[in-house]
Design an enzyme around this catalytic site. Sequence first.
Site, PDB file in Angstrom:
ATOM      1  CB  SER A 164      18.227  10.471  -4.786  1.00  0.00           C
ATOM      2  OG  SER A 164      19.513  10.628  -4.257  1.00  0.00           O
ATOM      3  NE  ARG A 214      19.145   4.980  -6.304  1.00  0.00           N
ATOM      4  CZ  ARG A 214      19.761   6.074  -5.907  1.00  0.00           C
ATOM      5  NH1 ARG A 214      20.222   6.154  -4.670  1.00  0.00           N
ATOM      6  NH2 ARG A 214      19.936   7.092  -6.720  1.00  0.00           N
ATOM      7  CG  ASN A 224      14.832  -0.445  -5.753  1.00  0.00           C
ATOM      8  OD1 ASN A 224      14.703  -1.149  -6.725  1.00  0.00           O
ATOM      9  ND2 ASN A 224      15.394   0.751  -5.796  1.00  0.00           N
TER      10      ASN A 224
END
Lengths: 292, 156
Positions: free
Chosen positions: A222, A226, A230
């Site tokens: 994660s 992440r 993004n």
Amino acid sequence: MAGDNQTVSEYIVHHLTNLTYGRLPEGFERYDGSSVPDGGSWVMAHGAEEISAMGFYAIHIDSMLWSVGLGIFFCWFFYRMACLVSEDSPSGPINFVEMVVEFIDNTVKDTFHGKNRLIAPLALTIFVWVFLMNLMDLVPVDLIPYALGLAGVEYQKIVPSTDPNITMGMAVGVFILMLFYSIKVKGFGFVKELTMNPFNHPLFIPVNLFMEVVGLLAKPFSLGLRLFGNMYAGEMIFILIAALFSAGIMWVLPAALLQLGWAIFHILVITLQAFIFMVLTVVYLSMAHEDH
Amino acid sequence: MNINLTLFGQMIAFVCFVVFCMRFVWPPIIAAMADREKKIADGLAAADRANDDLAAAKEAVAQELQQAKVDAAGIVDAANKRASQILDEAKEAALSEADRLKEGAMTEIEQERQRAKEQLRGELSALTMQGARKVLGAEINQNSHERLIEELVENW
């Protein structure tokens, strides 16, 4: 746009391809029709097929150079300021550096209650380095790739954090630290934490182990994905907006406005993502230190 | 989306930068900031102390002033007392001097009076003699009546 006879999809793919140096397996037919000799050969990749053929034995030259370059810039700048800093009243860039350091220090103190000299410098490095890598996203997407293209460099991806290798590399580094401190601080308690939670009964050990290991492995994934997600999405939108410029003269103004708006919004995103990566690192390491 | 050696390259770079930051960047900055914090705290404490000292000094000054006022009042009282004492003494001296002078003057006046009396007596006796001579003529012998006249004058 680099090359005038590209389609939009070619343009986008070109922008999302890393400059890759790797080992092609033997017998692979290269783009120019030549065949790779026995034992494979280390070459610059040309095109997506060659990159995927290289598999694991390849390195993204552009990601590495930009990432290490920005890391060196961070170290150089902060080291120079660390040499200048004194107990007298600070001025100019020293103020900025002290502000960043104090911000990191406070964040770490809020989250991490143990005693570990590594955590705060780690958080500082992550925050500033990831921020600088994300900052490359605000450089117009064609500027450097086009300039380097004129110089003969075929591919160039200047935002290292849009490369999952980069983000996952840091996340795995954090994960190793998590495991190290879990074992160091908790010892056998770490095994107990993995096997006796959440159902505290010997019968449930396999269930517990499965759940806890998945939970543990989810953390680095994660963390890394992440940031990657993004930044990749942000970069993709920049590329799409840049592609819009080629759609015709009436699209120039809307594209310019979109570019401006997204860039302004992205200032928030890149800072936020750097901060989240840093805070989650501290939180994970704090959890690794806490003995229940 | 190719996972390859870049992953390890990034991990190695990560470790290097973190170690560098931990050795050469973080400690001096944090130390300098802590030093400055301490310096400022010391400065503030010194200012507080100076304030306290000032207040104490002010109090001491007030006390000193009070004491001085009391002393001054005492001195003024003593001086007043002394002045009235001196005045009394002077008055006393003046009075006695005046008495003495008066006494002297009285004595002198008395003497003067006696002398004048003597003189007058002499002159009176001569005048009387002259008058009597004129009244009685040449018969009256000064010598034989002198005692009588003398007696007269004595009883005048």
